[in-house]
Design an enzyme around this catalytic site. Structure first.
Site, PDB file in Angstrom:
ATOM      1  N   GLU A 188       0.663  -1.304  -0.163  1.00  0.00           N
ATOM      2  CA  GLU A 188       0.032   0.095   0.121  1.00  0.00           C
ATOM      3  C   GLU A 188       0.978   1.328  -0.010  1.00  0.00           C
ATOM      4  OE1 GLU A 188      -3.203  -0.055   2.948  1.00  0.00           O
ATOM      5  OE2 GLU A 188      -4.160  -1.696   1.704  1.00  0.00           O
ATOM      6  N   GLU A 215      -5.163  -8.626  -0.351  1.00  0.00           N
ATOM      7  CA  GLU A 215      -6.039  -8.439   0.702  1.00  0.00           C
ATOM      8  C   GLU A 215      -7.321  -8.103   0.365  1.00  0.00           C
ATOM      9  OE1 GLU A 215      -4.762  -5.280   3.691  1.00  0.00           O
ATOM     10  OE2 GLU A 215      -2.529  -5.922   3.415  1.00  0.00           O
TER      11      GLU A 215
HETATM   12  C1  BG6 Z   1      -4.796  -2.587   4.804  1.00  0.00           C
HETATM   13  C2  BG6 Z   1      -3.305  -2.819   5.343  1.00  0.00           C
HETATM   14  O1  BG6 Z   1      -4.649  -0.998   4.614  1.00  0.00           O
HETATM   15  O2  BG6 Z   1      -5.803  -2.880   5.491  1.00  0.00           O
HETATM   16  C3  BG6 Z   1      -3.236  -3.834   6.440  1.00  0.00           C
HETATM   17  O3  BG6 Z   1      -2.458  -3.469   4.520  1.00  0.00           O
HETATM   18  C4  BG6 Z   1      -4.599  -3.619   7.365  1.00  0.00           C
HETATM   19  O4  BG6 Z   1      -2.134  -3.698   7.259  1.00  0.00           O
HETATM   20  C5  BG6 Z   1      -5.685  -3.705   6.654  1.00  0.00           C
HETATM   21  O5  BG6 Z   1      -4.581  -4.189   8.648  1.00  0.00           O
HETATM   22  C6  BG6 Z   1      -7.119  -3.549   7.341  1.00  0.00           C
HETATM   23  O6  BG6 Z   1      -7.155  -2.240   7.944  1.00  0.00           O
HETATM   24  P1  BG6 Z   1      -7.276  -1.831   9.427  1.00  0.00           P
HETATM   25  O7  BG6 Z   1      -7.220  -0.257   9.452  1.00  0.00           O
HETATM   26  O8  BG6 Z   1      -8.751  -2.180   9.620  1.00  0.00           O
HETATM   27  O9  BG6 Z   1      -6.267  -2.522  10.152  1.00  0.00           O
END
Ligand code: BG6
Length: 469
Positions: A165, A369
């Site tokens: 990211e 993700e």
């Molecule tokens: C992404 C990141 O932005 O989203 C992760 O790569 C992150 O590191 C995931 O944990 C979920 O976001 P959050 O803020 O709910 O942890």
């Protein structure tokens, strides 16, 4: 109307899930690991620090065994730079090499392909003190670190991701705890995009190095990509959506794939006196580094309307958009529901995003993700009934299959997250995993692992190669 005949998931489709080192490993200063920016940051009030996390450092065998039980074909994890190089450069920490070597071997022993992110929000603190990505030397630091990884793990790791990211590091660094602006900086936008430029150059160099050192391995970027919708068909809203699409999404993929700055972003930077400085050779470097595939994280789409110059430039996180006066302002999408943590849910937008990314870049895609953060409850009998997560993932997988049927070349799907871990800024209570970890933000409890309902569900999805949802 006759129902559409769907293409199947490819036979070697990489089903798995993701984590990142600083959110899952714990052991933050154990066995020679140096502190990273995440270890020295002030964590948001009411959330855990990152010293123990899910303690995967001490539980990796058990965790990989559970992933194998689900049938994972791939595990996306990141390597903590400061566990390998406590000072960021220089001396290598043998215990760090040993840990990741063991983790990789454990995956391979269980027929799980390691997909390794080299950098996931955790710059070594020592390098942060030297200016972090503002320092032009950061390009060499990252290339040197990559070379160490390729040297030690390249014989076994065939899939690499460069920077997680990068767009969020650039756009919402303050929220995720990575923003590092040198004192006295007058033009913060310029500084942030100079850092971004250094990351782009570093990434291009590392992709080229990977191809040279490891001709049988594949490497790609891992930005957070989500299509930006216009709030209406008003032409000014379309322009706003194009602006945010360029700033949020295309800058990063245009660069990684074609080595060129997106023209809309370039003129936005020019108007704000924020054009990054190029060094001799940067242009060539940027065009020489080529990815083999595109990895991207998808959570939801964004929706924007035209913004005038007085629109408030509020704070935001990875999915909540924000506003740039004169360019765009984020608005709610009335057609979408929201998670308990207020992120919009848009499975159809997932298909839309996949179609758009593939038609722009024509490279195979792996989702690095995708997932739902929620307040899970462990019952007295050790179960977690997370039907909301199953529902979210099911809907996204259906849309992914439609995208495949549309001709999008997909190679894998790694939802966030394999196991519960600490969120970027909302602590342990915002859980994403298929595996529940028995701890709270401030009580480490037993750290025992429990299979959630989604664990059993995902197991059957994988076993049926996406046929049984
Ligand atoms: C992404 C990141 O932005 O989203 C992760 O790569 C992150 O590191 C995931 O944990 C979920 O976001 P959050 O803020 O709910 O942890």
């Amino acid at each position: 109307m006759e129902e559409r005949k769907l293409s199947p998931f490819p036979s070697k489709f990489l089903w798995g899930a993701s984590t990142s080192a600083y959110q899952v490993e714990g052991a933050s200063l154990v066995d020679g690991k140096g502190p990273s920016c995440q270890d020295v940051k002030k964590v948001p009030e009411g959330t855990s620090d990152l010293t123990v996390c899910s303690d995967q450092y001490h539980h990796y065998k058990e965790d990989v065994a559970l992933m194998a039980e689900m049938g994972f074909r791939v595990y996306r994890f990141s390597i903590a730079w400061s566990r390998i190089l406590p000072e960021g450069t220089g001396e290598i920490n043998p215990k760090g090499i040993e840990y990741y070597s063991n983790l990789i071997n454990e995956c391979l022993k269980n027929h799980i392909i390691p997909l390794v992110t080299m950098y996931h929000f955790d710059m070594p603190a020592v390098l942060e003190k030297r200016g972090g990505w503002s320092n032009r030397d950061s390009v060499d630091w990252f290339v040197n670190y990559a070379k160490v990884l390729f040297d030690y793990f390249g014989d076994r790791v065939k899939y690499w991701l460069t920077i997680n990211e990068q767009n969020m590091l650039t756009l919402v660094g303050a929220t995720i705890g990575t923003l590092n602006i040198p004192a006295g900086t007058k033009n913060v936008l310029k500084e942030v995009y100079q850092q971004n430029h250094h990351m782009l150059v570093a990434q291009a160099k590392v992709m080229e190095l990977c191809h040279k050192m490891l001709p049988n391995s594949k490497i790609g970027p891992a930005p957070n990509i989500s299509l930006v919708y216009p709030a209406s068909c008003k032409p000014e809203d379309i322009t706003a959506a194009q602006n945010f699409n360029a700033i949020r999404n295309w800058l990063y993929l245009d660069m990684a794939v074609n080595g060129k700055y997106n023209n809309l972003v370039w003129s936005y930077l020019k108007e704000n006196n924020a054009i990054p400085e190029f060094r001799d050779g940067d242009e060539e470097t940027l065009t020489n580094g080529r990815p083999d595939f595109i990895g991207f994280n998808y959570y939801s789409t964004s929706t924007v309307a035209a913004a005038d110059l007085n629109d408030f430039n509020g704070t935001s996180d990875q999915q909540s958009g924000g506003t740039v006066p004169g360019m765009y302002k984020t608005v709610n999408n009335p057609y979408l529901s929201r998670t308990e943590f207020n992120w919009e849910i848009d499975p159809v937008g997932f298909r839309n995003t996949l179609r758009e990314v593939y038609s722009r870049y024509r490279l195979p895609i792996i989702i690095t993700e995708n997932g739902l953060g929620a307040y899970d409850k462990l019952t007295e009998t050790g179960e977690v009934h997370d039907s909301y997560r199953i529902d979210y993932l099911r809907k996204h997988i259906i849309q992914m299959r439609l995208a495949i049927t549309d001709g999008v070349e997909m190679i894998g799907y790694c939802p966030w997250s394999a196991i519960d871990l600490i969120s970027t800024h909302e602590g342990m209570r915002k859980r994403y995993g298929f595996i529940y970890v028995d701890r709270d933000d401030f009580d480490l409890k037993t750290m025992k692992r429990y299979r959630k309902d989604s664990f059993y569900w995902y197991k059957q999805v994988i076993a049926s190669n996406g046929e049984i949802l």
